[in-house]
Enzyme design. Sequence first.
Site, short mmCIF file in Angstrom:
data_model
loop_
_atom_site.label_atom_id
_atom_site.label_comp_id
_atom_site.label_asym_id
_atom_site.label_seq_id
_atom_site.Cartn_x
_atom_site.Cartn_y
_atom_site.Cartn_z
N ASP A 11 -5.41 -9.75 -9.19
CA ASP A 11 -5.63 -9.21 -7.85
C ASP A 11 -6.14 -10.31 -6.94
O ASP A 11 -7.08 -11.04 -7.30
CB ASP A 11 -6.67 -8.07 -7.88
CG ASP A 11 -6.09 -6.81 -8.49
OD1 ASP A 11 -4.86 -6.77 -8.72
OD2 ASP A 11 -6.86 -5.86 -8.72
N ASP A 130 3.61 4.17 -9.29
CA ASP A 130 2.38 4.74 -9.84
C ASP A 130 2.63 6.22 -10.03
O ASP A 130 3.01 6.91 -9.07
CB ASP A 130 1.21 4.56 -8.86
CG ASP A 130 0.87 3.09 -8.62
OD1 ASP A 130 1.20 2.25 -9.48
OD2 ASP A 130 0.28 2.79 -7.57
#
Lengths: 251, 193
Positions: A11, A130
């Site tokens: 990230d 997702d």
Amino acid sequence: MPAKRIIPCLDVKDGKTVKGVRFEDIRDVGDPVEMGKRYSQAGADELVYLDITASHEKRQSLPDLVTNIAEHLDIPFTVGGGVRNIKDAEVLLEAGADKISVNSAAVRSPELIDQVAKHFGSQFITLAIDALEVGGGWQVYINGGRIGAGKELFSWAREGQERGCGEILFTSMGHDGARRGYALEALDEVSRRLSIPVIASGGAGVMDHFAGLFRYTGVDAALAASVFHYGQITLPELKHYLNGQGLEVRI
Amino acid sequence: MKVAIIRYNAGNIRSVDFALKRLGVRAAITDDHQKISQADRVIFPGVGEAKSTMAYLRARGLDRLITSLEQPVLGVCLGMQLMCRWSEERNTACLDIIPSSVLHFKGGMKVPHMGWSRISDLKSPLFEGIPEGAYVYFVHSYYLPQNPYTIAHAHHGMPFSAAVENGRFYAVQFHPEKSGPIGAQILKNFLSL
């Protein structure tokens, strides 16, 4: 069939990696280039950089970072987070990204997949999905899992393939962060229904989870973040473990 | 040494330049005929689609230039496929440096073939110091079957040409610029041919 790929995910916020990595002698744990190189040297097959910078600040920082990564990394990498239109995709391609991943933007305008695939090739676009198992079905969510997309996992994955994405990255929200293993049944079903490669995400906690994933499903790659970042599993030990289980990985 | 990377309408040409830079070699990314002709080594890289790319090359006379080059030339990925006679990708006539046809993968395996696969039966100075069975990174949906010019093969459902050689022309289906230290060694070998 190619070797099963192991893909650490980093990230990035404001040009810095957010989660710590436990490399013993690393000086700047926040340097995405340095961390990418360490992972590459340790045996990562690819890397995913997910930019979580607020979108209005992103335009300046991300292309420069991508170029810096491309100059120093000798394995493929994907850039995701906030790709909204064909122009964003083109900027990242020109900066040196091997692939981009799209998620919410593709749900809002699915033709983005067709456009990117047509202009830059299917190999350049990964559809990230997702999904959460709700009442026996798998529902797709966007905006980091906050908003229901009104789509069902298997049909959306199929549509992504038909529109031209080169790969699917499926994260099971219910497994993500729980470290109790991957969503094996759903992953196997996605993989069997599609002819493009599938990357599994969400749930890795111990090395046996990776072995189970590759043994019991048809997926092509495993993505994980925290188990690598916090050093619970190192890439060399994972790859030797998988190899010892008779699974083909690149060593 | 002067290295030219042929500039055309394909993706990710810069990554080859970056890989050369990591080897300490500065290359020119160019479509200038004179610069390409005068280079000591020419690299013809690319990710993209065959038909529109061939049209682009023809419109600029780059097709004739490439086939007339006399120094060592390395085709990479789409560059390798375009060096063949014909591609099933939108029925495209190509450069015919390797007189063999490029076909679409069929038969139940995942397409694109994406990831690390082993290369074997290595038979060229291009693979000096590369162990049999070394892993390199592939991304492609079309493949060149094995033929008399094959100098390395890989498997994806069936064996196919991972690399070919015809005189001064060399070509690889995989991406040496993304294949870690093995790929770097292959590029280094090309530069020292």
